[in-house]
Design a protein around this motif. Structure first.
Motif, PDB file in Angstrom:
ATOM      1  N   GLN A  59      -6.071   0.039   2.160  1.00 19.24           N
ATOM      2  CA  GLN A  59      -5.572   1.454   2.002  1.00 19.24           C
ATOM      3  C   GLN A  59      -4.343   1.477   1.379  1.00 19.24           C
ATOM      4  O   GLN A  59      -3.300   0.595   1.981  1.00 19.24           O
ATOM      5  N   MET A  60      -4.006   2.242   0.394  1.00 18.81           N
ATOM      6  CA  MET A  60      -3.396   1.865  -0.114  1.00 18.81           C
ATOM      7  C   MET A  60      -1.210   2.326   0.995  1.00 18.81           C
ATOM      8  O   MET A  60      -0.364   1.713   0.718  1.00 18.81           O
ATOM      9  N   PRO A  61      -1.735   3.535   1.827  1.00 17.24           N
ATOM     10  CA  PRO A  61      -0.001   3.757   2.316  1.00 17.24           C
ATOM     11  C   PRO A  61       0.049   2.429   3.135  1.00 17.24           C
ATOM     12  O   PRO A  61       1.674   2.779   2.876  1.00 17.24           O
ATOM     13  N   GLY A  62      -0.410   1.649   3.670  1.00 14.65           N
ATOM     14  CA  GLY A  62       0.007   0.529   4.274  1.00 14.65           C
ATOM     15  C   GLY A  62       0.836  -0.724   3.282  1.00 14.65           C
ATOM     16  O   GLY A  62       1.619  -1.162   3.526  1.00 14.65           O
ATOM     17  N   LEU A  63      -0.216  -0.555   2.142  1.00 13.81           N
ATOM     18  CA  LEU A  63       0.023  -1.616   0.979  1.00 13.81           C
ATOM     19  C   LEU A  63       1.827  -0.934   0.534  1.00 13.81           C
ATOM     20  O   LEU A  63       2.007  -2.190   0.085  1.00 13.81           O
ATOM     21  N   LEU A  64       1.647  -0.222   0.347  1.00 17.44           N
ATOM     22  CA  LEU A  64       2.786   0.447  -0.464  1.00 17.44           C
ATOM     23  C   LEU A  64       4.022   0.492   0.431  1.00 17.44           C
ATOM     24  O   LEU A  64       5.714  -0.283   0.151  1.00 17.44           O
ATOM     25  N   LYS A  65       3.599   0.509   1.474  1.00 21.12           N
ATOM     26  CA  LYS A  65       4.679   0.637   2.538  1.00 21.12           C
ATOM     27  C   LYS A  65       5.321  -0.964   3.402  1.00 21.12           C
ATOM     28  O   LYS A  65       6.698  -1.407   3.328  1.00 21.12           O
ATOM     29  N   TRP A  66       4.454  -1.924   2.348  1.00 22.26           N
ATOM     30  CA  TRP A  66       4.848  -4.047   2.695  1.00 22.26           C
ATOM     31  C   TRP A  66       5.589  -3.533   1.888  1.00 22.26           C
ATOM     32  O   TRP A  66       6.328  -4.849   1.269  1.00 22.26           O
TER      33      TRP A  66
END
Length: 244
Positions: A59-66
């Motif tokens: 999901q996006m929250p983890g991908l954006l954080k990375w």
């Protein structure tokens, strides 16, 4: 809450969230503004919406954080895990022989541009991004993320075969291409549910339609000479240390 807008330009659009990358996780969909006076209303029998998208298993929250972290110093965008057509794979599009369908095609993806073609059928482009165009024949089109096309597709006169509809993500946009990635998603124009769904033919080059050759249907004249012209040169780079 009710949100009211007066829309005066018909065409093929889409809605999506602009909050914390929600739309790649699914908060998105087609938004069609119908036109009772479309110049092509007598040229097709039925409309269909066809969305294309990339899809991430994470999901996006983890991908954006990375993505914006020091762990990703060059700012490489996350590579999608797969491609979807109407939010699924192995899509069946039931059609009847001898009819013309208007496909409203929308790339609702987060990142990847996509090539699209209908095997054994020619598309006639009649609208791009809400603007009617003079009809133009195409065997393959390219849609960047958020781009929309409306095309007319006339089916064959017999129902003896079914035909693949193929979309393929543009790998040139990816910093790396995982060995496990299948960039293609396949659906089918299904003339006969009792007939096999054939494997798509191999394509060794993406020979797609040049949309710069399209002509607006309303023949709006080009803007006249300008008095002043300002050129802005923009250079996109990164520091290589995660502080992009």
């Amino acid at each position: 809450m009710t949100d009211r807008h007066q829309i005066t330009q018909p065409g093929t659009y889409w809605y999506h969230s602009h909050n914390f990358g929600q739309y790649p996780d699914g908060l998105r969909g087609a938004l069609i503004i119908n036109d009772p006076d479309t110049p092509f209303k007598d040229q097709y029998d039925e409309e269909m919406v066809l969305t294309l998208s990339d899809w991430y298993h994470d999901q996006m929250p983890g991908l954006l954080k990375w993505f914006i972290s020091y762990a990703n110093p060059t700012g490489a965008e996350p590579v999608p895990d797969t491609a979807l057509m109407n939010e699924t794979q192995d899509l069946s599009i039931n059609v009847e022989p001898g009819k013309t369908y208007m496909f409203r095609i929308i790339n609702i993806g987060a990142f990847a541009g996509q090539y699209l073609w209908f095997e054994g059928h020619t598309m006639r482009i009649v609208e791009v991004d809400g603007i009617y165009t003079d009809p133009a024949e195409a065997e393959m089109i390219y849609l960047t993320a958020a781009q929309r096309y409306s095309v007319l597709v006339t089916t064959k006169d017999d129902a003896s075969s079914n035909f693949p509809v193929v979309a393929s993500m543009d790998l040139d946009l990816f910093d790396t291409v995982p060995d496990s990635l299948n960039p293609n998603v396949t659906g089918w124009l299904v003339y006969n549910e009792k007939t096999e769904l054939p494997t798509p033919a191999f394509v060794d080059a993406f020979d797609y339609f040049d949309d710069f050759t399209l002509v607006p249907y309303d023949k709006m004249p080009l803007l006249d000479e300008v008095d002043y012209s300002f050129n802005l040169d923009v250079h996109m780079d990164n520091l290589g240390d995660g502080a992009n």
